[in-house]
Design an enzyme around this catalytic site. Structure first.
Site, short mmCIF file in Angstrom:
data_model
loop_
_atom_site.label_atom_id
_atom_site.label_comp_id
_atom_site.label_asym_id
_atom_site.label_seq_id
_atom_site.Cartn_x
_atom_site.Cartn_y
_atom_site.Cartn_z
CB THR A 110 44.37 40.20 40.97
OG1 THR A 110 44.85 40.55 42.27
CG2 THR A 110 44.45 41.41 40.06
CG HIS A 162 50.59 39.93 48.19
ND1 HIS A 162 49.95 38.78 48.57
CD2 HIS A 162 49.95 40.36 47.06
CE1 HIS A 162 48.96 38.52 47.73
NE2 HIS A 162 48.94 39.48 46.80
#
Length: 465
Positions: A74, A197
């Site tokens: 990220t 996730h």
């Protein structure tokens, strides 16, 4: 001499110019809104009916996918998007990293993360914009609350605040567009990453998250239409990475092969950077034969396609797990009990950026983008920075991107080159006087008295009424 040219430029620019119907672009069309939805894989757009995304695509552009930067994490990929640089160039080579010259560690969420010295190798688009007299409003984008090169965005939040709902973030941006003459808005939202996730990229929970995001995109469109900004704003909605299924059954434990006291590690699972304390070749050879489910590279063996070699923060040995596998030094130390293992994430990213499951989505809509282009060829996320510079009409700072790689999604009648070509294709007796202004404007720009954004706006005011 400068005063002479300025006076001449002023006289020529201010002479009466006949109105000519050679286009309808407005200076307002140099407004850009960049939105990132973290972890939005390119093929998520086919997982369920998403009418508001579909509406933007039907009247705009959708790329098949974008090729993000390795490693597909990220922090580093969001910095790639706004700098146009690969990670070896901008220096944020992972969520966790080590600098051997400073002998210091960087860790996401740790105070070290806020030290500008880690970030100064790249120039984010908000700084480029502000250095060219633009105004930027940035909410929650990684790095936006850090004093990079001694500059913050014009408007920003002092700390990252995940609790702010997406619609409130949209309201914040739109208000700055309305009230503060902002020409660049940048918005980050954390979903669907945490849902992917926790539940996996093929879960019912992810589908519900996508539907919620679609409703919020509808809200964004409604707000821009309500304020009269929709038709004059170039909207880019993209992401940093995709998501892969992982399993507790697909684990590589390094402690089974090598003593952990022999090395230090940068843990960006499923990527590990290994810093040997001694005998690099021995450690490399042990790890090379440890598992068929990971690739092991010495630094000079890292594939050129990764653009992940020419930086001192990249470790001497790199471990890259294959799709669906994860790396731990000692899995039991992290998840000691069956109850702990219930918290094991079943979705993960960070893998090889060439994998389909790692590719982010890209949608664009607005005055500079093509219409009815739902299947555009892919390009690189490093190309988004020069694309935004092109739309804003400002010069790029050094970057690894290329405007030519995104030319296929742009209307042919946009940008400074369009205005120049349109002008010279329409030269007539009435326009001869106007053409005399072009070298004067160019000279003022070259003397750093005007930037491209100002020149384009002035051109619009003179001709494109």
């Amino acid at each position: 001499m400068y005063q002479l040219f300025c006076g001449l430029g002023f006289c020529l620019v201010c002479l009466p110019i006949p109105c000519c119907a050679i286009g309808s672009a407005s200076s307002d069309s140099s407004r850009v809104l960049l939105v990132s939805l973290d972890g939005f894989r390119a093929d998520y757009l086919e997982k369920t009916d998403l009418p508001n995304f579909r509406l933007l695509i039907s009247d705009g552009v959708r790329a098949k996918y974008t090729i993000n930067a390795f490693i597909t994490k990220t922090l580093s990929n969001h910095y790639t998007i706004v700098t146009g640089m690969y990670q070896e160039s901008h220096g944020i080579v992972g969520n966790n990293m080590y600098d051997p010259v400073w002998d210091e560690h960087f860790k996401l969420g740790h105070p070290s993360y806020l030290d500008q010295k880690w970030w100064n190798s790249g120039e984010p688009i908000w700084i480029t914009n502000q250095n060219n007299f633009g105004k930027s409003a940035v909410i929650n984008w990684p790095g936006s609350f850090i004093n990079i090169r001694n500059e913050y965005p014009t408007y920003y939040l002092p700390t990252y605040d995940e609790s702010i709902p997406l619609r409130k973030r949209i309201d914040w941006i739109v208000k700055h567009f309305q009230d503060d003459d902002v020409n660049l808005g940048i918005l980050y939202h954390h979903e669907p990453d945490p849902t992917g996730h926790k539940f996996g990229p093929n879960s019912p929970e992810l589908i519900e998250c996508l539907k919620s995001l679609d409703n919020d995109v509808g809200y964004l469109v409604d707000q821009l239409k309500r304020t009269g900004l929709y038709d004059t704003t170039s909207i880019i909605i993209t992401s940093d990475h995709g998501m892969a299924d992982v399993s507790i059954e697909r684990i590589i434990e390094l402690d089974k092969f090598i003593d952990s006291s022999l090395y230090n590690v940068d843990n960006n699972n499923p990527i590990f950077g290994i810093w040997p304390k001694d005998d690099e070749d021995k450690i490399y050879n042990i790890l090379k034969s440890a598992s068929d489910h990971m690739r092991v590279y010495k630094k000079d063996e890292i594939p050129p396609d990764f653009h992940y070699q020419a930086n001192r923060r990249i470790a001497p040995i790199l471990l890259v797990a294959k799709e669906g596998w994860m790396i731990y030094q000692n899995f039991t130390a992290v998840f000691p009990t069956s109850e702990d293992r219930k918290n094991f994430n079943v979705g993960e990213h960070g893998f090889d950026n060439r994998l389909e499951v790692m590719h982010p989505m890209f949608i664009a809509h607005g005055p500079v983008f093509n219409q009815y282009q739902p299947d555009a060829d892919p390009f690189h996320t490093v190309d988004i920075y020069p694309l935004i510079c092109y739309i804003l009409g400002i010069p790029e700072s050094p970057n690894n991107g290329s405007i030519s790689r995104v030319s296929h999604i742009l209307k042919p009648n946009t940008g400074l080159w369009w205005m120049t070509n349109k002008l010279f294709s329409a030269i007539s007796t009435e326009l001869l006087l106007l053409t005399l202004n072009i070298p004067i404007l160019f000279l003022l720009w070259k003397m750093n008295k005007m930037n491209m954004f100002q020149i384009r706006n002035l051109f619009n005011k003179l001709v494109l009424k």
